[in-house]
Design an enzyme around this catalytic site. Structure first.
Site, PDB file in Angstrom:
ATOM      1  N   LYS A  74     -60.931 -15.387  63.675  1.00 54.96           N
ATOM      2  CA  LYS A  74     -60.089 -14.964  64.944  1.00 54.96           C
ATOM      3  C   LYS A  74     -60.725 -15.538  66.061  1.00 54.96           C
ATOM      4  CE  LYS A  74     -58.007 -11.128  67.259  1.00 54.96           C
ATOM      5  NZ  LYS A  74     -57.801  -9.603  67.051  1.00 54.96           N
ATOM      6  N   SER A 117     -53.085  -7.907  66.491  1.00 56.92           N
ATOM      7  CA  SER A 117     -53.103  -9.050  67.337  1.00 56.92           C
ATOM      8  C   SER A 117     -53.828 -10.271  66.319  1.00 56.92           C
ATOM      9  CB  SER A 117     -54.127  -8.830  68.453  1.00 56.92           C
ATOM     10  OG  SER A 117     -55.504  -8.571  68.358  1.00 56.92           O
ATOM     11  N   SER A 127     -55.350  -3.897  65.133  1.00 51.89           N
ATOM     12  CA  SER A 127     -55.194  -5.452  65.075  1.00 51.89           C
ATOM     13  C   SER A 127     -55.649  -6.212  63.912  1.00 51.89           C
ATOM     14  CB  SER A 127     -55.888  -5.984  66.170  1.00 51.89           C
ATOM     15  OG  SER A 127     -54.940  -6.030  67.378  1.00 51.89           O
TER      16      SER A 127
HETATM   17  N1  GLN Z   1     -51.679  -3.318  69.284  1.00 44.28           N
HETATM   18  C1  GLN Z   1     -52.915  -2.935  70.022  1.00 44.28           C
HETATM   19  C2  GLN Z   1     -52.986  -3.477  71.231  1.00 44.28           C
HETATM   20  O1  GLN Z   1     -51.878  -3.973  71.709  1.00 44.28           O
HETATM   21  C3  GLN Z   1     -53.995  -3.251  69.230  1.00 44.28           C
HETATM   22  C4  GLN Z   1     -54.630  -4.397  69.579  1.00 44.28           C
HETATM   23  C5  GLN Z   1     -56.069  -4.618  68.984  1.00 44.28           C
HETATM   24  O2  GLN Z   1     -56.377  -3.741  68.043  1.00 44.28           O
HETATM   25  N2  GLN Z   1     -56.810  -5.549  69.395  1.00 44.28           N
HETATM   26  O3  GLN Z   1     -53.706  -2.855  72.103  1.00 44.28           O
END
Ligand code: GLN
Length: 481
Positions: free
Chosen positions: A75, A150, A174
């Site tokens: 990532k 994400s 994410s």
């Molecule tokens: N969807 C969550 C957010 O927008 C989780 C993001 C993540 O785990 N980095 O914060």
């Protein structure tokens, strides 16, 4: 050649049926053919080729590392020395990492091949990969849909067979939510299991690095390598790392286990019909195998998303202060004064979702509101953690769906942050509590796309999660009730 998990691949390498060079070439060609998915922001082709040759020699000589030839994508928030890194943001334009993240270095030390950096929501803030400065990632199973976020690029790359494994980061879901949207396995380790050194911080008390894989075995193998204490991260635990690849195999699934199903999750109005049915099917299947599944009270479901967003935006507003147009990456043109450099670089460099979170986080930390928001959310976090840990004194696992639905169409939720934030309803609990959680591909949604079921367990028991999840395979064909 079809990839069937690391042990069989390694056997093929040892037998000479294939070579790392050949596999890397095949994957590079596939990445090229599927570039429309927009999974990769950069492919490390020359690097990967050079390492493949070296690792083939090591295999021949018999001194190759534990992950020799495993092709892994990173990532784009994980540092890899002398390679670009952007967190999918314009603000890091031109930035190159001076060192490798501990997790990344450990993969290199075990002879994995790093194939490229994957697209994600900017600074890991999002649930759909639509908030990337470099465009959305398409779900390889249906290109009109999001792959989740994400870590959408990592999930899509594994699902499309462009790499064997990918690393992601999970602050509120994410890894697990994109895993569920793409039919892959996604593991969020216990907080403190994997060093965060070299992971671009979003919310430091929530963030963990973890793998996306096509099976339990690869998750166990990667976890074994990336876990463990690290002098560069004082929040990383010093406890010994189990041999997860043995632990998950030795896990005694025949012994009845106790599962807790949360009442508020079962009754959640947003659950897609197919998710509810699949969930019920899984519960029945587990009971038929002799396990105990109880519905238990969980009064905090509606509080989880607010707790998560109050605390993570607060931490983000502090973590992202360093991107100021001076230290890293992008600087606005024609700026003279320091304040102007900060203001304009941040205005031009950050995307709308990141700005929203910085502003929200700054607000909840401000003198007049600190106690009402940040302080209160901290207390609520403790309450939720205590309640959940208590539950796990009587149960081996919590069982929920990973997401209330299958992958949704691109564009459906990106204009309304409150709708998008509700995507995280089932995943944030593991980050609020620090507990390990795994999304396992199980069942299909209304459009035939994969669903994920989520197991959560006590701290440091990642091997048990993987061991238990193996039994889900046997439950897939349980008839509907
Ligand atoms: N969807 C969550 C957010 O927008 C989780 C993001 C993540 O785990 N980095 O914060």
């Amino acid at each position: 050649m079809e990839y069937k998990g690391y042990s069989s691949y390694r056997q093929d390498l040892l037998d000479g049926t294939t070579s790392v060079v050949r596999v890397v070439e095949e994957l590079l060609a596939r990445i090229d053919q599927q570039s429309d998915l927009n999974c990769f922001l950069e492919v490390f082709a020359p690097d990967a080729r050079a390492r493949a040759t070296v690792i083939d020699k090591k295999i021949e000589r018999g001194n190759a590392g534990k992950l020799a030839g495993m092709v892994i994508a990173l990532k784009d928030n994980l540092c890899y020395q002398d390679h670009k890194l952007s967190a999918s943001s314009k603000i890091l334009e031109g930035f190159q990492s001076l060192f490798s993240a501990t997790a990344v270095q450990r993969l290199l030390d075990e002879d994995a091949i790093l194939i490229g950096r994957t697209n994600c929501d900017e600074f890991a803030m999002g649930s759909s990969n639509e908030f990337s400065a470099f465009g959305p990632v398409l779900n390889p199973l249906d290109k009109t849909r999001v792959p989740g976020g994400s870590s959408g690029g990592s999930a899509a790359a594994v699902a499309a067979g462009l790499c064997h494994v990918a690393l992601g980061s999970d602050t509120g879901g994410s890894i697990r939510q994109p895993a569920s949207f793409t039919g892959t396995w996604g593991l969020k380790p216990t907080y403190g299991r994997v060093s965060r050194h070299g992971l671009i911080a979003y919310a430091s008390s929530f963030d963990q690095i973890g793998p996306f894989t096509q099976n339990a075995e690869d998750a166990a193998r990667v976890m074994e390598v990336i876990s463990g204490s690290d002098a560069f991260d004082s929040t990383c635990s010093e406890r010994e790392v189990q041999v997860f690849s043995d632990e998950y195999l030795d896990y005694d699934r025949s012994k009845p286990k106790r599962f807790a199903v949360l009442d508020s999750v079962l009754q959640h109005p947003g659950l897609q019909k197919e998710v509810r049915e699949t969930y019920a099917q899984l519960i029945d299947g587990l009971r038929e195998k002799g396990h105990q599944v109880d519905t238990v009270e969980f009064p905090y479901l509606d509080e989880l998303v607010p707790i998560y967003y109050l605390l993570t935006t607060a931490e983000a507003s502090s973590n992202l202060a360093r991107f100021d147009g001076v230290h890293y990456g992008y600087r606005a043109e024609d700026t003279q004064e320091l304040e102007e450099i900060h203001k304009r670089s941040r205005t031009e460099g950050f995307g709308p979702e990141v700005k929203r979170r910085i502003m929200m986080g700054t607000f909840v930390l401000s003198a007049g509101y600190y106690d009402a928001y940040y302080g209160k959310a901290q207390k609520a976090r403790r309450m939720v953690r205590d309640h959940t840990e208590k539950l796990l004194e009587n149960y081996d696992f919590l069982l929920t769906p990973t997401s209330p639905h299958e992958a949704f169409p691109i564009g459906r939720e990106s204009s309304d942050p409150t709708v998008m934030y509700l995507e995280d309803i089932f995943t944030v609990l593991a980050n609020i509590t620090g507990l390990p959680a795994l999304s396992i591909p199980f069942g299909r949604g209304a459009s035939g796309l994969p669903l994920g079921m989520q197991l959560t367990t006590s701290a440091w028991q990642e091997g048990n999660l993987l061991g238990m999840a193996e039994q889900f395979k046997e439950l897939r064909d349980v008839p509907k009730t």
